[in-house]
Every structure is written in C-alpha cells, then in structure tokens.
Scaffold this motif. Structure first.
Motif, PDB file in Angstrom:
ATOM      1  N   THR A  52       0.833  -1.211   0.000  1.00  0.00           N
ATOM      2  CA  THR A  52       0.000   0.000   0.000  1.00  0.00           C
ATOM      3  C   THR A  52       0.863   1.254   0.000  1.00  0.00           C
ATOM      4  N   LYS A  71      -8.877   5.195  -2.795  1.00  0.00           N
ATOM      5  CA  LYS A  71      -9.268   4.209  -1.788  1.00  0.00           C
ATOM      6  C   LYS A  71      -9.414   2.831  -2.423  1.00  0.00           C
ATOM      7  N   ILE A  75      -7.197  -0.561  -1.580  1.00  0.00           N
ATOM      8  CA  ILE A  75      -7.830  -1.820  -1.166  1.00  0.00           C
ATOM      9  C   ILE A  75      -7.337  -2.967  -2.043  1.00  0.00           C
ATOM     10  N   ARG A  78      -3.941  -3.904  -0.841  1.00  0.00           N
ATOM     11  CA  ARG A  78      -3.993  -4.591   0.457  1.00  0.00           C
ATOM     12  C   ARG A  78      -4.450  -6.045   0.303  1.00  0.00           C
ATOM     13  N   ASP A  79      -5.435  -6.266  -0.593  1.00  0.00           N
ATOM     14  CA  ASP A  79      -6.027  -7.600  -0.727  1.00  0.00           C
ATOM     15  C   ASP A  79      -5.432  -8.413  -1.875  1.00  0.00           C
TER      16      ASP A  79
END
Length: 280
Positions: A52, A71, A75, A78-79
C-alpha cells in the motif's frame, strides 16, 4: 500463466492507465517515486504484488485527487495477496489459480464437449470423473478434490452470485458411471440449478453442424472490465491460460457461435430430462 489474483491484475492495469495519462515513462516515475522502474513494471504487469505504501507513492506522482479511486486502488493493493479458502488444501497450482480467478470473476462462459462442467457436478459424479481422469489416485487422494469441487459451487448461491452460461454437448449427457444412479442424479442437478436466474444451460445436440468447439472445451472467465478476461484450456495433464485480449475475443466469439448452434434453453432442459428418464 501462474495466475496473479484478479485484484493484482486490476491494480496493475489502473496504475498503468494513470501513468500513461500522466505521460510519464517508467524511469520518470521511478525517479519521482523512489521505486525502481523494474519494480513499477512488475506491479503494472501483476507479476508481483504492491505494498500500500508503494501505491500511495505512485498515486502522489500521478496527482490522483479522486479519493474514491485512491481508496479503491489501496484496497486492491492490500487484498492482492489475500489467501482464499481453497489454499488450505494441497491443490495443484493451476487448479488453485482457477479457483482464485473464478472467485473474483463476475461471469463464466464454459463449453464442455464430454463432461458436465465442474460448477454443476454432484459429488458422486465429480468423484467418478476425478478417478477416471487421474487413473492412479486413491480414494483418500480423491476425497479432498471432490470436497473442493463442490465447495466451488457456492459461487452460484452467494449474495452476488456468479453468472454462469454453460453449453454442454449431448455426448456428455450420455456418459456412463459404474452406478447408473450417479448419472441420473447428475442430470437432475442440471435441472435443479437451471432454475437459478443467473444460470443458463444449453445442450449442443449430436446432430449439430460443424462448429468452433470442435477443437475441445474452453472456459471464458469475465471480470467486467476490458483487458481482464481470461480463457482456460484444460487438458489431461496440463492447463493453459490465455490473456491476450485479441485471443480472448476469439474464444468469446466462438462461445457466442456455439450458443447459436445449441438448443434453446427450454429444449435443452427437455432433452436433459429425457436423458434422465432413460438412465432410470
């Protein structure tokens, strides 16, 4: 390919689009972000994940002011390497890749000339198929593979279900298992699942004219965004993923032609029901 997650692929495509919109080269972005050009290239091609913190640096270089987009991309970063339920099983990498792609897909279009598609198989039919294909696997080795195959089908009943279009050659409906009840139950499962609003099952009849499925079965996994769709070709001891957009488009066109050659939905279900009656 060893499939990167769809999240990583989508992140890479978006970051490349932002870089090109900013009219910056990889080297220029590297100088401004402190990341190496090779690392940025690997992130864009999804051959490696992105932290990130790295994405935040790139968004700063690209001067992204859309907070929702920022955003969303964070995400995805992050995933991107998030483990899925199937990774608790000792699966061949290519099979784990398929489930990962299938889990993130919004649609699956599959043509099967000889077997019932995995997303529509009963446990007993799956056990027979896996045993026949592996030839040497023991019941203990087959059991977890059957469990995984059945678990995959939850994608059809989740809150935002997978859209499935399946074209099954009539020959696949006529296969025999050692227990006649296996095929009878399998055909009933097709009739049961066909009532799902997002599922379409068609049968390609034995007397259909020559068609583009003559080279074998294939599956097109769709992700609702240009450039992300993937084609899977499965063979006895290997599988091949196709990602080049022009090649994927050819398979998508082939699927639409097969759809036109197959029996309409209602006639397909009638034929499946008649085959079920004959197997009783």
């Amino acid at each position: 390919m060893t499939a990167p997650t769809v999240r990583r692929r989508r992140l890479g495509l978006e970051l490349r689009r932002l870089r090109e919109s900013a009219k910056l080269t990889l080297d220029e972005v590297g100088d401004r972000s402190g990341l190496s050009a090779s690392k940025i290239s690997r992130i864009e091609s999804a051959t490696r994940g992105a932290r990130t913190a790295d994405v935040e640096r790139l968004l700063g270089v690209y001067e992204v002011t859309d907070s929702d987009l920022a955003k969303f991309l964070l995400i995805l970063a992050r995933d991107g390497g998030k483990r899925g339920w199937w990774q608790t099983y000792d699966l061949p990498q290519v099979y784990a890749d398929l489930i990962g792609l299938e889990t993130d897909a919004s649609s699956v279009n599959t043509f099967e000339p000889l077997l019932i598609p995995g997303l529509l198989q009963t446990a007993s039919y799956a056990r027979s198929v896996i045993g026949a294909m592996s030839m040497t696997a023991t019941p203990e080795e087959i059991a977890p593979l059957v469990e995984v195959r059945v678990a995959r089908q939850s994608a059809l009943t989740q809150p935002k279900p997978l859209k499935l279009r399946a074209i099954i050659h009539e020959a696949a409906l006529m296969s025999r298992a050692s227990d006649p009840g296996v095929m009878r139950d399998q055909l009933q499962k097709l009739l049961d699942v066909a009532v799902y609003p997002q599922v379409s099952i068609q049968v390609l009849p034995l007397d259909a004219e020559l068609h583009p499925g003559g080279g074998g079965g294939f599956t097109v996994l769709g992700f609702g965004q240009p450039g992300l769709d993937v084609v899977l070709l499965e063979h006895l001891d290997s599988s091949l993923y196709i990602e080049e957009p022009a090649d994927v488009a050819r398979y998508s066109e082939a699927f639409e032609r097969l759809t036109a050659s197959a029996l309409p939905f209602d006639q397909s279900l009638s034929l499946i029901a008649s085959k079920k009656g004959a197997s009783s």
